[in-house]
Scaffold this motif. Structure first.
Motif, mmCIF file in Angstrom:
data_model
loop_
_atom_site.group_PDB
_atom_site.id
_atom_site.type_symbol
_atom_site.label_atom_id
_atom_site.label_comp_id
_atom_site.label_asym_id
_atom_site.label_seq_id
_atom_site.Cartn_x
_atom_site.Cartn_y
_atom_site.Cartn_z
ATOM 1 N N TYR A 32 0.832 -1.206 0.000
ATOM 2 C CA TYR A 32 0.000 0.000 0.000
ATOM 3 C C TYR A 32 0.868 1.258 0.000
ATOM 4 O O TYR A 32 0.653 2.179 -0.795
ATOM 5 N N LYS A 33 1.871 1.295 0.858
ATOM 6 C CA LYS A 33 2.735 2.475 0.940
ATOM 7 C C LYS A 33 3.480 2.694 -0.377
ATOM 8 O O LYS A 33 3.634 3.832 -0.825
ATOM 9 N N GLU A 34 3.921 1.615 -0.998
ATOM 10 C CA GLU A 34 4.634 1.741 -2.266
ATOM 11 C C GLU A 34 3.708 2.258 -3.372
ATOM 12 O O GLU A 34 4.090 3.117 -4.167
ATOM 13 N N ILE A 35 2.497 1.753 -3.431
ATOM 14 C CA ILE A 35 1.538 2.226 -4.435
ATOM 15 C C ILE A 35 1.208 3.694 -4.196
ATOM 16 O O ILE A 35 1.172 4.494 -5.131
ATOM 17 N N GLU A 36 0.976 4.065 -2.960
ATOM 18 C CA GLU A 36 0.693 5.469 -2.638
ATOM 19 C C GLU A 36 1.868 6.358 -3.027
ATOM 20 O O GLU A 36 1.673 7.443 -3.572
ATOM 21 N N ARG A 37 3.081 5.896 -2.764
ATOM 22 C CA ARG A 37 4.268 6.667 -3.138
ATOM 23 C C ARG A 37 4.300 6.880 -4.652
ATOM 24 O O ARG A 37 4.475 7.997 -5.126
ATOM 25 N N ARG A 38 4.100 5.809 -5.400
ATOM 26 C CA ARG A 38 4.126 5.911 -6.863
ATOM 27 C C ARG A 38 3.039 6.848 -7.386
ATOM 28 O O ARG A 38 3.284 7.669 -8.267
ATOM 29 N N MET A 39 1.825 6.692 -6.851
ATOM 30 C CA MET A 39 0.717 7.530 -7.321
ATOM 31 C C MET A 39 0.987 9.002 -7.046
ATOM 32 O O MET A 39 0.775 9.851 -7.906
ATOM 33 N N ARG A 40 1.446 9.306 -5.878
ATOM 34 C CA ARG A 40 1.656 10.709 -5.508
ATOM 35 C C ARG A 40 2.849 11.310 -6.234
ATOM 36 O O ARG A 40 2.824 12.477 -6.619
ATOM 37 N N GLN A 41 3.889 10.507 -6.444
ATOM 38 C CA GLN A 41 5.022 11.021 -7.204
ATOM 39 C C GLN A 41 4.635 11.240 -8.668
ATOM 40 O O GLN A 41 5.049 12.222 -9.273
ATOM 41 N N PHE A 42 3.825 10.342 -9.205
ATOM 42 C CA PHE A 42 3.365 10.521 -10.584
ATOM 43 C C PHE A 42 2.484 11.756 -10.696
ATOM 44 O O PHE A 42 2.562 12.506 -11.660
ATOM 45 N N MET A 43 1.660 11.957 -9.693
ATOM 46 C CA MET A 43 0.774 13.121 -9.691
ATOM 47 C C MET A 43 1.572 14.417 -9.776
ATOM 48 O O MET A 43 1.147 15.379 -10.407
ATOM 49 N N LEU A 44 2.759 14.430 -9.185
ATOM 50 C CA LEU A 44 3.569 15.642 -9.138
ATOM 51 C C LEU A 44 4.733 15.616 -10.132
ATOM 52 O O LEU A 44 5.633 16.450 -10.048
ATOM 53 N N ARG A 45 4.686 14.704 -11.100
ATOM 54 C CA ARG A 45 5.770 14.693 -12.091
ATOM 55 C C ARG A 45 5.671 15.959 -12.941
ATOM 56 O O ARG A 45 4.584 16.507 -13.128
ATOM 57 N N GLU A 46 6.795 16.418 -13.403
ATOM 58 C CA GLU A 46 6.904 17.667 -14.162
ATOM 59 C C GLU A 46 6.499 18.887 -13.326
ATOM 60 O O GLU A 46 6.229 19.960 -13.853
ATOM 61 N N PHE A 47 6.448 18.700 -12.036
ATOM 62 C CA PHE A 47 6.079 19.769 -11.111
ATOM 63 C C PHE A 47 7.201 20.784 -11.043
ATOM 64 O O PHE A 47 8.357 20.437 -10.861
ATOM 65 N N GLU A 48 6.854 22.045 -11.186
ATOM 66 C CA GLU A 48 7.814 23.140 -11.048
ATOM 67 C C GLU A 48 7.146 24.259 -10.262
ATOM 68 O O GLU A 48 6.088 24.748 -10.648
ATOM 69 N N MET A 49 7.782 24.663 -9.186
ATOM 70 C CA MET A 49 7.217 25.701 -8.321
ATOM 71 C C MET A 49 7.040 27.033 -9.045
ATOM 72 O O MET A 49 6.208 27.833 -8.645
ATOM 73 N N ASN A 50 7.803 27.280 -10.101
ATOM 74 C CA ASN A 50 7.723 28.580 -10.766
ATOM 75 C C ASN A 50 6.602 28.646 -11.807
ATOM 76 O O ASN A 50 6.366 29.700 -12.382
ATOM 77 N N LEU A 51 5.894 27.549 -12.030
ATOM 78 C CA LEU A 51 4.753 27.578 -12.944
ATOM 79 C C LEU A 51 3.596 28.339 -12.296
ATOM 80 O O LEU A 51 3.492 28.394 -11.062
ATOM 81 N N PRO A 52 2.704 28.897 -13.106
ATOM 82 C CA PRO A 52 1.504 29.501 -12.524
ATOM 83 C C PRO A 52 0.683 28.449 -11.762
ATOM 84 O O PRO A 52 0.675 27.270 -12.128
#
Length: 124
Positions: A4-24
């Motif tokens: 469960y923890k591994e799946i949650e980690r993967r899902m949340r990391q995928f959700m934030l892929r290409e994440f950049e704080m400087n984007l609008p």
């Protein structure tokens, strides 16, 4: 529990892929929204496992901080939005619920059997 923890980690990391704080902010939130749908579409078995486990008494045995810290970059964006008066100053749990749970609900074929996560439906 480790599955469960591994799946949650993967899902949340995928959700934030290409994440950049400087984007609008709008772009960041839209990217997170699209990524959620993409992950659940590509990994329906993992999504269903995480949903079932997360709604079972076994989830009480998982330390929430072990999973929640993957949301830290998104939480920083939401806090910045509150500070800039872009978002209403409400508890972060409310903002996260409005961002995450609609996508999870729509991704569950038991809840929405006719919903197809097309680009048009996801962004509109």
């Amino acid at each position: 529990m480790s599955t469960y923890k591994e799946i949650e980690r993967r899902m949340r990391q995928f959700m934030l892929r290409e994440f950049e704080m400087n984007l609008p902010m709008r772009d960041i939130l839209q990217l997170a929204w699209i990524n959620q749908f993409e992950y659940t579409s590509k990994h329906p078995d993992q999504f269903q496992f995480a949903e079932q486990f997360g709604n079972s008494p076994f989830s009480d045995l998982v330390e929430k901080s072990e999973i929640q810290h993957y949301f830290d970059p998104l939480i920083q964006v939401l806090q910045h939005g509150i500070a800039q008066k872009i978002l209403k100053d409400v508890p972060l749990d409310i903002l996260i619920a409005f961002l995450v749970y609609p996508a999870l609900y729509l991704s569950n074929p038991r809840h929405c059997p006719d919903f197809k996560p097309t680009q048009h439906h996801i962004i509109s």
